[in-house]
Motif scaffolding. Structure first.
Motif, PDB file in Angstrom:
ATOM      1  N   ARG A  11     -36.060  15.128  -4.820  1.00 54.22           N
ATOM      2  CA  ARG A  11     -34.998  16.277  -4.516  1.00 54.22           C
ATOM      3  C   ARG A  11     -35.531  17.437  -4.984  1.00 54.22           C
ATOM      4  O   ARG A  11     -35.939  17.734  -6.148  1.00 54.22           O
ATOM      5  N   ALA A  12     -35.317  18.412  -3.954  1.00 60.23           N
ATOM      6  CA  ALA A  12     -35.608  19.985  -4.559  1.00 60.23           C
ATOM      7  C   ALA A  12     -34.226  20.589  -4.491  1.00 60.23           C
ATOM      8  O   ALA A  12     -34.244  21.909  -4.912  1.00 60.23           O
ATOM      9  N   SER A  13     -33.112  19.979  -4.004  1.00 60.50           N
ATOM     10  CA  SER A  13     -32.069  20.770  -4.235  1.00 60.50           C
ATOM     11  C   SER A  13     -30.706  19.898  -4.575  1.00 60.50           C
ATOM     12  O   SER A  13     -31.110  18.716  -4.647  1.00 60.50           O
ATOM     13  N   LEU A  43     -34.726  14.380   9.532  1.00 63.17           N
ATOM     14  CA  LEU A  43     -34.278  14.478   8.102  1.00 63.17           C
ATOM     15  C   LEU A  43     -34.094  16.077   7.663  1.00 63.17           C
ATOM     16  O   LEU A  43     -33.688  16.281   6.490  1.00 63.17           O
ATOM     17  N   GLY A  44     -34.458  17.020   8.510  1.00 65.89           N
ATOM     18  CA  GLY A  44     -33.875  18.242   8.343  1.00 65.89           C
ATOM     19  C   GLY A  44     -34.802  18.918   7.466  1.00 65.89           C
ATOM     20  O   GLY A  44     -34.640  19.456   6.226  1.00 65.89           O
ATOM     21  N   ALA A  45     -36.329  19.138   8.289  1.00 65.62           N
ATOM     22  CA  ALA A  45     -37.305  19.851   7.601  1.00 65.62           C
ATOM     23  C   ALA A  45     -36.659  21.369   7.180  1.00 65.62           C
ATOM     24  O   ALA A  45     -36.068  22.046   8.285  1.00 65.62           O
ATOM     25  N   THR A  61     -41.258  24.344   2.572  1.00 65.81           N
ATOM     26  CA  THR A  61     -40.920  23.309   1.231  1.00 65.81           C
ATOM     27  C   THR A  61     -41.141  22.128   1.785  1.00 65.81           C
ATOM     28  O   THR A  61     -41.020  21.763   2.926  1.00 65.81           O
ATOM     29  N   ARG A  62     -41.679  21.000   0.950  1.00 66.00           N
ATOM     30  CA  ARG A  62     -41.810  19.702   1.297  1.00 66.00           C
ATOM     31  C   ARG A  62     -40.459  18.906   1.320  1.00 66.00           C
ATOM     32  O   ARG A  62     -40.270  17.822   1.706  1.00 66.00           O
TER      33      ARG A  62
END
Length: 681
Positions: free
Chosen positions: A669-671, A272-274, A278-279
């Motif tokens: 979503r954070a972005s 998932l691309g940690a 950030t979560r």
């Protein structure tokens, strides 16, 4: 309205006594600072947060009324003291609902949403994040399962007959592996569950061959393999590659997926691309994974938040295959997703349409008792029932534990014929130390094999050193001590310290500090830059390029990688590990260690998971024999609302039903959504 000062004073006292986590008290204080919070609601906030730390995703108000002490593991006087400090609490679930609905900080589903931190959905109270995650999982699962794929049934039949053979065992003994493949190709989600040795990855290899054979452009198909830990991901890849290699003669002219086509296996975080600190992940609904098939192994270990993020990142056209043992331990973090999704899998609950499709697509007849009708998810769930590996004493023991039969489990452990099973039921720590070093009658070895290899380091040459390091790792992986708890003399920390002292006293290791030659460690934090994942096991060995230097060597396919100890993010000594950390692993000889006193952590699922880590031999060590009975009798119950949400959504839906997934995912979503190629790193 009563002041909450007395309640917070009681919270602080409970934290000191170990009855409450500090996090729950801090959350309750936060809600109180928002203003207009009645003390009973503040109390409910602390209890809700406490439940989350214990793996529950929500709080059922009926349980809060009927059995608060059982819920929290408290004495009656503890709960009464909190109620008194709160000035009294509602005496029914309905009264609790009214009190919570009247609070400005609680969103009652169906009403106007002002992004309140608490959510009341019927009689279930949530932290908003967990309600959002459960809603996303339920919506994605139900819509994917209900959305059919166009398949030619005769093409499916001819290819499955080639891959499995055309024979049928009749309705008393159908080929569940063949059925699983037929079911999986007709929708965008399938769940394949079964115990160890039932052939989940064997089945998936054939499912991949079927999908490639049915595809218009098999060379363009992108398959992602993933699992919660690095070790589980590696085992998944190795198992599928081995199964595919054995299919060449059966497949004939079918276009088999090659290892390059299937690709590597990744941890969930890596897939998932940690991102650090950030979560949020790089991949989500706005920037989905570039895949056509997603296979998730050891799905019982995937917690609610991770499953929500994973399903959110899968493109609508892709097929999702979840593999796992529904009877194993649930994830350490909140939720029991796989257990919720296939809780009734043993009953089948298939419709007549599904039974007819299975008969046409693979020639198998379902038992009549399993064709009683069920929801859409049941039609996409298959339980594998025949274990090829656990037909002997280990399998009999695991089955007895799984059915909660403590008497049968005890009797099985005392049948020592053949040396497969053993029970040291009044153990002293000296018994455990001897077992760790030498093994036992019928299952010799222990850690002696790897310790002996430590003395045979080659004198020169990197290649020879790498071969030796790989041999040391392989020898260590044949045996493992699995603990139920972390603390105490019979927990991970106490046993690791005792083993180090014992081996040092015998001159088998030379411990002169934290790091020493032979120290086994488990990685407890992912680090993509180093290529290490949570759950990986390494051994500390001399660095051939630096006199007196050390490196931690970890398996890397058929070779090893060496990492400087100072660069590793977080590690634990790993002569003994928890049963939780051992999920996804198998050992020739697994030793499970129970503490002297029963506790809520000792459950049927824990014992079953420990037993099923054993490939050849299993030993139970317990200073108190009675603890086993209590553990087998105690079943894990995770409070979640996922099954209720699934029942509300699990009806046939049109293809456009996938759209709610996007709506619910936005909050994750954070972005801003981005474009670009898939990056598994």
């Amino acid at each position: 309205m009563m002041d909450s000062a007395a309640l917070f004073e009681r919270f602080d006292a409970f934290v000191t006594e170990g009855l409450l986590q500090r996090l729950g008290c801090a959350f309750a204080r936060f809600i109180d600072t928002l203003g207009r919070t009645p003390p009973p609601v503040t109390l409910a906030c602390a209890v809700l947060s406490e439940m989350e730390t214990r793996g529950h995703s929500c709080l059922f108000l009926s349980d809060l009324v009927a059995s608060p002490c059982a819920l929290l593991g408290w004495q009656t006087e503890h709960w009464q003291a909190l109620c008194k400090a709160a000035g009294g609490v509602p005496d029914s679930a309905e009264a609790w609902q009214m009190a919570l609905a009247a609070c400005d900080h609680v969103w009652l589903t169906g009403s106007a949403d002002r992004n309140q931190p608490l959510v009341l959905d019927g009689e279930r109270l949530y932290l908003r994040r967990y309600w959002r995650n459960e809603t996303l999982v339920a919506t994605a699962v139900a819509s994917r399962a209900a959305r059919p794929r166009s398949v030619d049934v005769q093409s499916v039949r001819s290819r499955l007959d080639r891959l499995f053979g055309s024979g049928t065992g009749g309705d008393s003994d159908p080929d569940w592996q063949k059925i699983a493949c037929a079911v999986a190709v007709r929708s965008h989600l399938a769940i394949i569950t079964g115990g160890p040795g039932t052939g989940k990855t064997y089945t998936v290899a054939r499912l991949l061959a079927l999908l490639f054979a049915l595809a218009d452009k098999p060379e363009a198909m992108r398959v992602a393999l993933t699992a919660p830990t690095g070790k589980a991901a590696t085992r998944l890849k190795q198992s599928i590659d081995a199964a595919l290699a054995g299919l060449e003669q059966q497949a004939g002219d079918m276009p088999l997926p090659l290892a390059a086509g299937v690709g590597a296996a990744y941890t969930l975080h890596s897939l998932l691309g940690a991102r650090p600190d950030t979560r949020a992940f790089r991949h989500h609904a706005g920037n989905p994974l570039d895949i056509d098939v997603l296979i998730v192994d050891e799905a019982s270990m995937v917690h609610l938040e991770m499953m929500a993020a994973l399903l959110d990142a899968v493109p609508a056209h892709a097929i999702v295959i979840l593999l796992g043992d529904k009877d194993q331990l649930a994830s350490v973090e909140a939720g029991a997703v796989l257990g919720d999704l296939c809780a009734d899998a043993e009953h089948g609950n298939y419709t007549k349409d599904t039974a007819d499709y299975i008969a046409a697509a693979c020639g198998e007849t379902l038992p009549a008792a399993m064709v009683m009708g069920g929801d859409v998810l049941a039609q996409q769930t298959v339980m594998l029932r025949k274990s090829r590996r656990f037909g002997g004493p280990v399998g009999v023991l695991a089955t007895a534990v799984n059915y909660g039969d403590a008497m049968a489990a005890s009797a099985c452990l005392r049948q020592t014929e053949g040396g497969v099973l053993s029970w040291i039921d009044a153990a002293r720590q000296s018994d455990l130390l001897q077992l760790a070093l030498e093994g036992r009658a019928g299952a010799e070895g222990g850690y002696h094999a790897y310790l002996r290899l430590l003395k045979n380091m080659p004198s020169a040459g990197r290649e020879a050193h790498a071969v030796w390091a790989h041999a040391v790792l392989s020898a260590f992986e044949g045996f493992r001590l699995l603990c139920a708890v972390r603390e105490g003399d019979w927990g991970v920390n106490g046993i690791n310290a005792a083993i180090e002292d014992h081996f040092d006293a015998k001159g088998l290791i030379r411990r002169r500090g934290e790091w020493y030659v032979g120290r086994p460690v488990m990685i407890t934090r992912n680090d993509a830059s180093l290529g290490v994942s949570n759950g990986d096991i390494g051994i500390t060995l001399p660095d051939p390029d630096r006199p007196d230097g050390l490196r931690v060597y970890l398996p890397d396919g058929g070779s090893v990688i060496g990492v400087l100890p100072s660069r590793l993010p977080q590690v634990d000594t790993a002569y003994a590990t928890t049963v939780h950390k051992a999920q996804g692993s198998e050992f020739a000889h697994a030793v499970m260690v129970l503490p002297p006193d029963a506790g809520p952590v000792l459950t049927r699922e824990l014992v079953y998971t420990g037993i099923t880590r054993a490939k050849q031999h299993f030993t139970l060590v317990s200073p108190n024999a009675a603890v086993l009975d209590g553990a087998v009798d105690r079943q894990t119950r995770r409070m979640t609302g996922l099954r209720m949400m699934l029942k509300a959504q699990a009806l046939p839906q049109p293809a456009s039903a996938a759209s709610p997934r996007t709506r619910h995912s936005r909050a994750l979503r954070a972005s801003a959504p981005g474009q670009g190629e898939l990056d598994f790193g």
